[in-house]
Design a protein around this motif. Structure first.
Motif, PDB file in Angstrom:
ATOM      1  N   LEU A  36       8.106 -10.586  16.663  1.00  0.00           N
ATOM      2  CA  LEU A  36       8.245  -9.141  16.608  1.00  0.00           C
ATOM      3  C   LEU A  36       7.880  -8.709  15.196  1.00  0.00           C
ATOM      4  O   LEU A  36       8.467  -9.185  14.223  1.00  0.00           O
ATOM      5  N   LYS A  37       6.896  -7.829  15.081  1.00  0.00           N
ATOM      6  CA  LYS A  37       6.531  -7.261  13.783  1.00  0.00           C
ATOM      7  C   LYS A  37       7.083  -5.844  13.753  1.00  0.00           C
ATOM      8  O   LYS A  37       6.930  -5.102  14.720  1.00  0.00           O
ATOM      9  N   PHE A  38       7.736  -5.483  12.653  1.00  0.00           N
ATOM     10  CA  PHE A  38       8.366  -4.175  12.585  1.00  0.00           C
ATOM     11  C   PHE A  38       8.175  -3.526  11.216  1.00  0.00           C
ATOM     12  O   PHE A  38       7.933  -4.200  10.226  1.00  0.00           O
ATOM     13  N   ASN A  39       8.276  -2.204  11.208  1.00  0.00           N
ATOM     14  CA  ASN A  39       8.235  -1.423   9.977  1.00  0.00           C
ATOM     15  C   ASN A  39       9.637  -0.916   9.695  1.00  0.00           C
ATOM     16  O   ASN A  39      10.400  -0.615  10.615  1.00  0.00           O
ATOM     17  N   ILE A  40       9.960  -0.796   8.410  1.00  0.00           N
ATOM     18  CA  ILE A  40      11.248  -0.277   7.979  1.00  0.00           C
ATOM     19  C   ILE A  40      11.001   0.969   7.135  1.00  0.00           C
ATOM     20  O   ILE A  40      10.265   0.915   6.151  1.00  0.00           O
ATOM     21  N   TYR A  41      11.623   2.042   7.548  1.00  0.00           N
ATOM     22  CA  TYR A  41      11.523   3.303   6.819  1.00  0.00           C
ATOM     23  C   TYR A  41      12.878   3.587   6.186  1.00  0.00           C
ATOM     24  O   TYR A  41      13.896   3.620   6.879  1.00  0.00           O
ATOM     25  N   VAL A  42      12.902   3.786   4.875  1.00  0.00           N
ATOM     26  CA  VAL A  42      14.135   4.132   4.182  1.00  0.00           C
ATOM     27  C   VAL A  42      14.151   5.649   4.036  1.00  0.00           C
ATOM     28  O   VAL A  42      13.266   6.232   3.408  1.00  0.00           O
ATOM     29  N   GLU A  43      15.165   6.270   4.634  1.00  0.00           N
ATOM     30  CA  GLU A  43      15.266   7.721   4.602  1.00  0.00           C
ATOM     31  C   GLU A  43      16.013   8.171   3.351  1.00  0.00           C
ATOM     32  O   GLU A  43      16.594   7.356   2.637  1.00  0.00           O
ATOM     33  N   LYS A  44      15.994   9.463   3.095  1.00  0.00           N
ATOM     34  CA  LYS A  44      16.559  10.018   1.855  1.00  0.00           C
ATOM     35  C   LYS A  44      18.015   9.653   1.626  1.00  0.00           C
ATOM     36  O   LYS A  44      18.433   9.453   0.494  1.00  0.00           O
ATOM     37  N   ASP A  45      18.799   9.528   2.669  1.00  0.00           N
ATOM     38  CA  ASP A  45      20.213   9.199   2.520  1.00  0.00           C
ATOM     39  C   ASP A  45      20.459   7.685   2.572  1.00  0.00           C
ATOM     40  O   ASP A  45      21.566   7.235   2.831  1.00  0.00           O
ATOM     41  N   ASN A  46      19.415   6.912   2.324  1.00  0.00           N
ATOM     42  CA  ASN A  46      19.443   5.442   2.326  1.00  0.00           C
ATOM     43  C   ASN A  46      19.727   4.832   3.686  1.00  0.00           C
ATOM     44  O   ASN A  46      20.035   3.653   3.781  1.00  0.00           O
ATOM     45  N   LYS A  47      19.643   5.635   4.738  1.00  0.00           N
ATOM     46  CA  LYS A  47      19.682   5.072   6.082  1.00  0.00           C
ATOM     47  C   LYS A  47      18.298   4.496   6.353  1.00  0.00           C
ATOM     48  O   LYS A  47      17.310   4.931   5.768  1.00  0.00           O
ATOM     49  N   TYR A 104       0.850  -1.185   0.000  1.00  0.00           N
ATOM     50  CA  TYR A 104       0.000   0.000   0.000  1.00  0.00           C
ATOM     51  C   TYR A 104       0.886   1.235   0.000  1.00  0.00           C
ATOM     52  O   TYR A 104       2.107   1.137  -0.059  1.00  0.00           O
ATOM     53  N   GLU A 105       0.280   2.386   0.066  1.00  0.00           N
ATOM     54  CA  GLU A 105       1.028   3.640  -0.017  1.00  0.00           C
ATOM     55  C   GLU A 105       2.038   3.768   1.126  1.00  0.00           C
ATOM     56  O   GLU A 105       1.687   3.719   2.288  1.00  0.00           O
ATOM     57  N   ALA A 106       3.302   3.925   0.757  1.00  0.00           N
ATOM     58  CA  ALA A 106       4.362   4.055   1.763  1.00  0.00           C
ATOM     59  C   ALA A 106       4.364   5.467   2.338  1.00  0.00           C
ATOM     60  O   ALA A 106       3.890   6.377   1.698  1.00  0.00           O
ATOM     61  N   PRO A 107       4.947   5.762   3.494  1.00  0.00           N
ATOM     62  CA  PRO A 107       5.705   4.877   4.341  1.00  0.00           C
ATOM     63  C   PRO A 107       4.817   4.058   5.262  1.00  0.00           C
ATOM     64  O   PRO A 107       3.678   4.434   5.438  1.00  0.00           O
ATOM     65  N   PRO A 108       5.315   3.024   5.897  1.00  0.00           N
ATOM     66  CA  PRO A 108       6.687   2.529   5.804  1.00  0.00           C
ATOM     67  C   PRO A 108       6.957   1.931   4.433  1.00  0.00           C
ATOM     68  O   PRO A 108       6.026   1.609   3.699  1.00  0.00           O
ATOM     69  N   ASN A 109       8.218   1.756   4.108  1.00  0.00           N
ATOM     70  CA  ASN A 109       8.601   1.209   2.821  1.00  0.00           C
ATOM     71  C   ASN A 109       8.571  -0.314   2.814  1.00  0.00           C
ATOM     72  O   ASN A 109       8.289  -0.929   1.798  1.00  0.00           O
ATOM     73  N   TYR A 110       8.877  -0.899   3.977  1.00  0.00           N
ATOM     74  CA  TYR A 110       8.907  -2.363   4.119  1.00  0.00           C
ATOM     75  C   TYR A 110       8.362  -2.725   5.492  1.00  0.00           C
ATOM     76  O   TYR A 110       8.376  -1.917   6.416  1.00  0.00           O
ATOM     77  N   GLU A 111       7.894  -3.950   5.599  1.00  0.00           N
ATOM     78  CA  GLU A 111       7.489  -4.503   6.884  1.00  0.00           C
ATOM     79  C   GLU A 111       8.260  -5.798   7.074  1.00  0.00           C
ATOM     80  O   GLU A 111       8.731  -6.394   6.111  1.00  0.00           O
ATOM     81  N   GLY A 112       8.367  -6.222   8.314  1.00  0.00           N
ATOM     82  CA  GLY A 112       9.083  -7.454   8.576  1.00  0.00           C
ATOM     83  C   GLY A 112       8.613  -8.130   9.839  1.00  0.00           C
ATOM     84  O   GLY A 112       7.862  -7.547  10.632  1.00  0.00           O
ATOM     85  N   THR A 113       9.055  -9.351   9.992  1.00  0.00           N
ATOM     86  CA  THR A 113       8.780 -10.119  11.207  1.00  0.00           C
ATOM     87  C   THR A 113      10.073 -10.822  11.622  1.00  0.00           C
ATOM     88  O   THR A 113      10.927 -11.135  10.786  1.00  0.00           O
ATOM     89  N   PHE A 114      10.189 -11.039  12.919  1.00  0.00           N
ATOM     90  CA  PHE A 114      11.343 -11.769  13.449  1.00  0.00           C
ATOM     91  C   PHE A 114      10.867 -12.603  14.627  1.00  0.00           C
ATOM     92  O   PHE A 114      10.170 -12.107  15.511  1.00  0.00           O
ATOM     93  N   LEU A 140      15.367   3.153   9.303  1.00  0.00           N
ATOM     94  CA  LEU A 140      14.858   3.252  10.659  1.00  0.00           C
ATOM     95  C   LEU A 140      13.883   2.099  10.849  1.00  0.00           C
ATOM     96  O   LEU A 140      13.036   1.856   9.983  1.00  0.00           O
ATOM     97  N   ILE A 141      14.030   1.385  11.945  1.00  0.00           N
ATOM     98  CA  ILE A 141      13.130   0.269  12.258  1.00  0.00           C
ATOM     99  C   ILE A 141      12.294   0.656  13.463  1.00  0.00           C
ATOM    100  O   ILE A 141      12.819   1.180  14.444  1.00  0.00           O
ATOM    101  N   LYS A 142      10.992   0.379  13.368  1.00  0.00           N
ATOM    102  CA  LYS A 142      10.081   0.650  14.484  1.00  0.00           C
ATOM    103  C   LYS A 142       9.220  -0.593  14.733  1.00  0.00           C
ATOM    104  O   LYS A 142       8.721  -1.209  13.805  1.00  0.00           O
ATOM    105  N   ILE A 143       9.037  -0.892  16.019  1.00  0.00           N
ATOM    106  CA  ILE A 143       8.157  -1.997  16.395  1.00  0.00           C
ATOM    107  C   ILE A 143       6.744  -1.652  15.967  1.00  0.00           C
ATOM    108  O   ILE A 143       6.239  -0.566  16.258  1.00  0.00           O
ATOM    109  N   ARG A 144       6.110  -2.576  15.272  1.00  0.00           N
ATOM    110  CA  ARG A 144       4.716  -2.424  14.873  1.00  0.00           C
ATOM    111  C   ARG A 144       3.792  -3.184  15.825  1.00  0.00           C
ATOM    112  O   ARG A 144       2.701  -2.741  16.141  1.00  0.00           O
TER     113      ARG A 144
END
Length: 120
Positions: A98-109, A75-85, A111-115
């Motif tokens: 653990l379900k988490f979101n991944i945000y890709v910032e402008k400088d390709n860094k 769906y419409e980002a952000p987040p750019n990716y989602e993940g599970t661990f 950020l991971i946040k717990i979802r």
């Protein structure tokens, strides 16, 4: 497309986040913006699970599709990716995820946040 670089960067950030969870530094996780759920919600989910959360073995971070999974957001980002661990308790793989979101910032860094935390 999920690149090896994104996987590597995600694993680096995920190791730090999981270490903080194992150490019980939930207040820090939330206050530094690494969670999309509240401290109370994290604590509530963790209290339902028996045993002691432990650090996963390094091999768990390379076990794609089984213990760690990242996928592009459809769906419409952000987040750019989602993940599970899959989290570890008492030195063994648990069914707490653990379900988490991944945000890709402008400088390709990234950020991971717990979802969420969920029993799978």
């Amino acid at each position: 497309m999920i690149t090896n670089s994104l996987k590597r960067k995600t694993v680096e950030k995920l190791k730090v986040l999981i270490h903080q969870l194992v150490e019980g530094n939930i207040e820090n996780i939330v206050s530094y913006g690494f969670s999309e759920i509240t401290e109370a919600e994290i604590r509530e989910e963790l209290q339902y699970y028996p045993g002691k959360m432990t650090l996963p073995p390094n091999a768990a971070y390379q076990n794609w599709e089984e213990e760690i999974d990242i996928y592009e957001v459809g769906y419409e980002a952000p987040p750019n990716y989602e993940g599970t661990f899959t989290l570890y308790y008492d030195e063994e793989q648990s069914d707490l995820t653990l379900k988490f979101n991944i945000y890709v910032e402008k400088d390709n860094k990234i950020l991971i946040k717990i979802r969420d935390l969920d029993v799978m």
